[in-house]
Design a protein around this motif. Structure first.
Motif, PDB file in Angstrom:
ATOM      1  N   ASP A  28       0.812  -1.210   0.000  1.00  0.00           N
ATOM      2  CA  ASP A  28       0.000   0.000   0.000  1.00  0.00           C
ATOM      3  C   ASP A  28       0.851   1.268   0.000  1.00  0.00           C
ATOM      4  N   VAL A  29       1.919   1.298   0.801  1.00  0.00           N
ATOM      5  CA  VAL A  29       2.690   2.540   0.946  1.00  0.00           C
ATOM      6  C   VAL A  29       3.797   2.669  -0.088  1.00  0.00           C
ATOM      7  N   CYS A  30       4.030   1.633  -0.871  1.00  0.00           N
ATOM      8  CA  CYS A  30       5.157   1.673  -1.799  1.00  0.00           C
ATOM      9  C   CYS A  30       4.772   1.212  -3.199  1.00  0.00           C
ATOM     10  N   ASP A  31       4.449  -0.062  -3.328  1.00  0.00           N
ATOM     11  CA  ASP A  31       4.291  -0.645  -4.665  1.00  0.00           C
ATOM     12  C   ASP A  31       3.175  -0.005  -5.483  1.00  0.00           C
ATOM     13  N   LYS A  32       2.115   0.448  -4.829  1.00  0.00           N
ATOM     14  CA  LYS A  32       0.993   0.997  -5.599  1.00  0.00           C
ATOM     15  C   LYS A  32       1.361   2.322  -6.271  1.00  0.00           C
ATOM     16  N   TRP A  33       2.455   2.962  -5.806  1.00  0.00           N
ATOM     17  CA  TRP A  33       2.891   4.234  -6.385  1.00  0.00           C
ATOM     18  C   TRP A  33       4.116   4.075  -7.288  1.00  0.00           C
ATOM     19  N   ALA A  34       4.585   2.852  -7.485  1.00  0.00           N
ATOM     20  CA  ALA A  34       5.911   2.640  -8.067  1.00  0.00           C
ATOM     21  C   ALA A  34       5.936   2.590  -9.592  1.00  0.00           C
ATOM     22  N   ASP A  35       4.839   2.871 -10.251  1.00  0.00           N
ATOM     23  CA  ASP A  35       4.830   2.857 -11.718  1.00  0.00           C
ATOM     24  C   ASP A  35       5.393   4.133 -12.323  1.00  0.00           C
ATOM     25  N   SER A  36       5.738   5.099 -11.472  1.00  0.00           N
ATOM     26  CA  SER A  36       6.317   6.355 -11.963  1.00  0.00           C
ATOM     27  C   SER A  36       7.478   6.730 -11.058  1.00  0.00           C
ATOM     28  N   ASP A  37       8.098   7.860 -11.355  1.00  0.00           N
ATOM     29  CA  ASP A  37       9.211   8.342 -10.529  1.00  0.00           C
ATOM     30  C   ASP A  37       8.723   9.320  -9.466  1.00  0.00           C
ATOM     31  N   ARG A  38       7.534   9.100  -8.983  1.00  0.00           N
ATOM     32  CA  ARG A  38       6.945   9.952  -7.941  1.00  0.00           C
ATOM     33  C   ARG A  38       7.849   9.986  -6.713  1.00  0.00           C
ATOM     34  N   LEU A  39       8.118  11.186  -6.198  1.00  0.00           N
ATOM     35  CA  LEU A  39       9.028  11.363  -5.070  1.00  0.00           C
ATOM     36  C   LEU A  39       8.415  10.793  -3.803  1.00  0.00           C
ATOM     37  N   LEU A  41      10.805  10.085  -0.719  1.00  0.00           N
ATOM     38  CA  LEU A  41      11.622  10.397   0.453  1.00  0.00           C
ATOM     39  C   LEU A  41      12.725  11.384   0.096  1.00  0.00           C
ATOM     40  N   ILE A  42      12.853  12.418   0.920  1.00  0.00           N
ATOM     41  CA  ILE A  42      13.997  13.326   0.860  1.00  0.00           C
ATOM     42  C   ILE A  42      14.795  13.102   2.131  1.00  0.00           C
ATOM     43  N   HIS A  43      16.041  12.729   1.983  1.00  0.00           N
ATOM     44  CA  HIS A  43      16.880  12.438   3.141  1.00  0.00           C
ATOM     45  C   HIS A  43      18.017  13.447   3.199  1.00  0.00           C
ATOM     46  N   LYS A  44      17.992  14.286   4.232  1.00  0.00           N
ATOM     47  CA  LYS A  44      19.119  15.190   4.450  1.00  0.00           C
ATOM     48  C   LYS A  44      20.070  14.519   5.420  1.00  0.00           C
ATOM     49  N   THR A  45      21.255  14.184   4.936  1.00  0.00           N
ATOM     50  CA  THR A  45      22.224  13.457   5.753  1.00  0.00           C
ATOM     51  C   THR A  45      22.871  14.401   6.762  1.00  0.00           C
ATOM     52  N   ASN A  46      23.544  13.821   7.742  1.00  0.00           N
ATOM     53  CA  ASN A  46      24.194  14.637   8.769  1.00  0.00           C
ATOM     54  C   ASN A  46      25.372  15.424   8.228  1.00  0.00           C
ATOM     55  N   ASP A  47      25.924  15.001   7.085  1.00  0.00           N
ATOM     56  CA  ASP A  47      27.027  15.770   6.495  1.00  0.00           C
ATOM     57  C   ASP A  47      26.529  16.783   5.461  1.00  0.00           C
ATOM     58  N   GLY A  48      25.209  17.003   5.426  1.00  0.00           N
ATOM     59  CA  GLY A  48      24.659  18.080   4.602  1.00  0.00           C
ATOM     60  C   GLY A  48      24.220  17.687   3.212  1.00  0.00           C
ATOM     61  N   ARG A  49      24.409  16.428   2.800  1.00  0.00           N
ATOM     62  CA  ARG A  49      23.968  15.994   1.470  1.00  0.00           C
ATOM     63  C   ARG A  49      22.448  15.779   1.458  1.00  0.00           C
ATOM     64  N   THR A  50      21.871  15.863   0.284  1.00  0.00           N
ATOM     65  CA  THR A  50      20.447  15.588   0.127  1.00  0.00           C
ATOM     66  C   THR A  50      20.264  14.426  -0.850  1.00  0.00           C
ATOM     67  N   GLU A  51      19.605  13.374  -0.378  1.00  0.00           N
ATOM     68  CA  GLU A  51      19.310  12.205  -1.207  1.00  0.00           C
ATOM     69  C   GLU A  51      17.807  12.148  -1.462  1.00  0.00           C
ATOM     70  N   ARG A  52      17.444  11.779  -2.673  1.00  0.00           N
ATOM     71  CA  ARG A  52      16.026  11.660  -3.013  1.00  0.00           C
ATOM     72  C   ARG A  52      15.727  10.253  -3.523  1.00  0.00           C
ATOM     73  N   TYR A  53      14.611   9.705  -3.066  1.00  0.00           N
ATOM     74  CA  TYR A  53      14.189   8.354  -3.445  1.00  0.00           C
ATOM     75  C   TYR A  53      12.763   8.423  -3.985  1.00  0.00           C
ATOM     76  N   SER A  54      12.545   7.807  -5.117  1.00  0.00           N
ATOM     77  CA  SER A  54      11.187   7.682  -5.650  1.00  0.00           C
ATOM     78  C   SER A  54      10.555   6.412  -5.083  1.00  0.00           C
ATOM     79  N   PHE A  55       9.239   6.295  -5.252  1.00  0.00           N
ATOM     80  CA  PHE A  55       8.573   5.056  -4.849  1.00  0.00           C
ATOM     81  C   PHE A  55       9.101   3.873  -5.671  1.00  0.00           C
TER      82      PHE A  55
END
Length: 542
Positions: A28-39, A41-55
């Motif tokens: 429900d929270v992942c696979d149903k949205w995974a047919d596109s590159d819909r954003l 998660l945005i992860h701001k790391t402790n060293d200041g980098r920003t990582e982005r994950y699609s479903f």
């Protein structure tokens, strides 16, 4: 999904539950949205980098982990501990566990060895996913956990002691297949165990079904002003190991396909929180009351940061008129308070756009839940009369049972009503007012802390003969933990011993559980059967 109406009663009338027979949180929270590159998660790391994950990214990574778990011999309904802060690996592990039909066990990174040993032993956890800090604790207790077969570490193993006892999380994912067929779980099948501190004795594991996510949705949508809306982005400083972080924010946001911001504060910093929300244009936030009180000390935040908030929810204690007024000035929105507990969460709340927010009131029953003030037998009481806050069963958000503890499960109910253990009253307008706890739980910094586990830890100290723990008023945390200690002969109390006792608890349980005050006393008030009378200690403190 809640839809706006002209009145609270209309919104309540228009909501009806539709719980499918088969439902899986991970799908429900992942696979149903995974047919596109819909954003996702945005992860701001402790060293200041920003990582982005699609479903789509999360689906592939969680599938890889599910396949890795299967290769290690994990099976349906095996328990998987997740000893991590807010991080992509935390979310990936939750999704993978649900999709393979396993039972996730969220664990606070701040837990010490004894707290971890109890929870992992009681649950019979077969695997734990953790970081280097958690792995170091697990290595020390591994020989006392016969059910624990695998410890997966998300950090490099190069500098880790006893590497032979650990598995490389990312190393296992790399060769694994990104294709996985999720288990077809029933909505009533178990999905996760969240441990909640009891008032006496050891903590209890609240076992929840996959339907618990669906049960949470009205309680998120209501205080967040009919969430989701266009451009929503959710963040909380609350750890995802807490039900407030996991099921008030992360999983409900992903149910609706709304992205979540993840960032780990080693120690909450109010100015950094303002800056983070401004940097990423956070629209929705769950802020524990202690965080709000700390942020209130920051001067002129709206002049210093370009905030974009649409909704703020808060729970754990009542918000007074002063804090609500400050919130409107600082954020430009009304903070909507809500109420629940680990066993049955988000059942009372406010929605400022729909009804007046009364300072000091927790709100009204969230649409979809039947909440009342009841007596000890479960009979509803009239408005104005004090009694137990109860929730009528069955309810989609309600836990299945306590893990391995049928006696405690039975005591939680009076007839058709789950008894929260909190006392309250209902006013003539249908608002619930919190009166006090019917037990000895301490509310500190948004955490509910049971004294029993702390007392058990204290008496293991070589200088302590007996100990009792209560909560005492604290202007920032609501309450702080205070320990009353009877020393063994030949030991003398003092500042040095008090500090030693505090550190003794802090490293064994959790940083939020250690006693911030230690009082040395000659004796403790006891019943004729030898039970500590904490009520007498609270009266003495007052």
């Amino acid at each position: 999904m809640l839809t706006p109406g002209d009145s609270y009663d209309e919104v309540r009338k228009n909501l009806s539950w539709s719980i499918p027979q088969r439902f899986n949180i991970g799908v429900d929270v992942c696979d149903k949205w995974a047919d596109s590159d819909r954003l996702a998660l945005i992860h701001k790391t402790n060293d200041g980098r920003t990582e982005r994950y699609s479903f789509r990214d999360l689906k592939a990574l969680s599938n890889k982990l599910a396949n890795a778990f299967k290769s290690l011999g994990l099976e349906r309904e095996d328990r998987v501990g997740i000893l991590l802060p807010q991080a992509p690996e935390t979310a990936i592990t939750h999704i993978a566990a649900y999709k393979m039909g396993a039972i996730a066990i969220p664990l606070f990174s701040l837990f010490g060895e004894e707290a971890l040993e109890y929870r992992l032993s009681d649950s019979g956890a077969r695997a734990v996913v953790t970081d280097s800090a958690g792995a170091a604790k697990l290595v020390e207790i591994r020989d006392r956990l016969p059910d624990l077969r695998h410890v997966l570490c998300i950090d490099s193993l190069d500098d880790m002691p006893d590497v032979s006892a650990l598995l490389d999380f990312h190393g296992l994912l790399e060769p694994a297949s990104p294709d996985f067929t999720p288990v077809e779980t029933l909505a009533e099948d178990p999905a996760l165990i969240i441990y909640t501190s009891g008032t006496t004795g050891p903590p209890k594991g609240a076992l929840h079904a996959h339907r618990v996510l669906l049960g949470h949705l009205p309680g998120v949508e209501f205080p967040h002003e009919f969430f989701p809306q266009a451009y929503d982005l959710f963040w909380t400083p609350a750890d995802w190991a807490w039900i407030g972080g996991l099921l008030d924010v992360l999983l409900p946001a992903w149910h609706h396909g709304v992205p979540v911001l993840a960032h780990r504060f080693a120690k909450f910093e109010p100015e950094a929180a303002f800056a983070l929300m401004a940097e990423f244009k956070v629209r929705n936030a769950f802020m524990p009351p202690t965080a709000l009180k700390m942020m209130r000390r920051v001067e002129k935040p709206r002049e210093r940061w370009d905030l974009n908030l649409r909704s703020i929810g808060s729970g754990g204690e009542s918000l007074g008129e002063e804090l609500l007024a400050w919130g409107r000035e600082a954020f430009g929105v009304t903070i909507n308070e809500f109420y629940g507990q680990t066993e049955c969460n988000l059942v009372v709340g406010n929605c400022a756009s729909l009804m007046p927010v009364k300072p000091g009131a927790m709100g009204r029953a969230v649409p979809g839940h039947e909440v009342a003030i009841v007596d000890d037998a479960g009979a509803p009481l009239p408005a104005g009369e004090e009694g137990n806050i109860g929730i009528r069963s069955p309810d989609p958000v309600m836990f299945l049972r306590y893990w391995n503890n049928p006696q405690a499960t039975g005591k939680k109910f009076a007839g058709d009503w789950l008894i929260t253990g909190d006392r309250g009253r209902l006013d003539q307008d249908g608002y619930f007012h919190f009166v006090g706890r019917d037990d000895d739980v301490i509310t500190s910094g948004g955490y509910r802390i049971g004294p029993g586990e702390i007392e058990d830890c204290l008496i293991k100290h070589p200088a302590i003969a007996m100990a009792a723990v209560i909560g005492v008023p604290d202007p920032l945390r609501t309450e702080r933990v205070k320990a009353f200690v009877v020393l063994k002969p030949d030991f003398e109390g003092g500042e040095d011993l008090a500090k030693e006792i505090q550190d003794f608890v802090k490293v064994r349980l959790a940083a939020h559980e250690y006693p911030r005050e230690v009082a040395f006393v000659a004796e403790l008030p006891m019943t004729t059967t030898g039970k500590i009378i904490r009520k007498a200690l609270r009266a003495l403190e007052r």
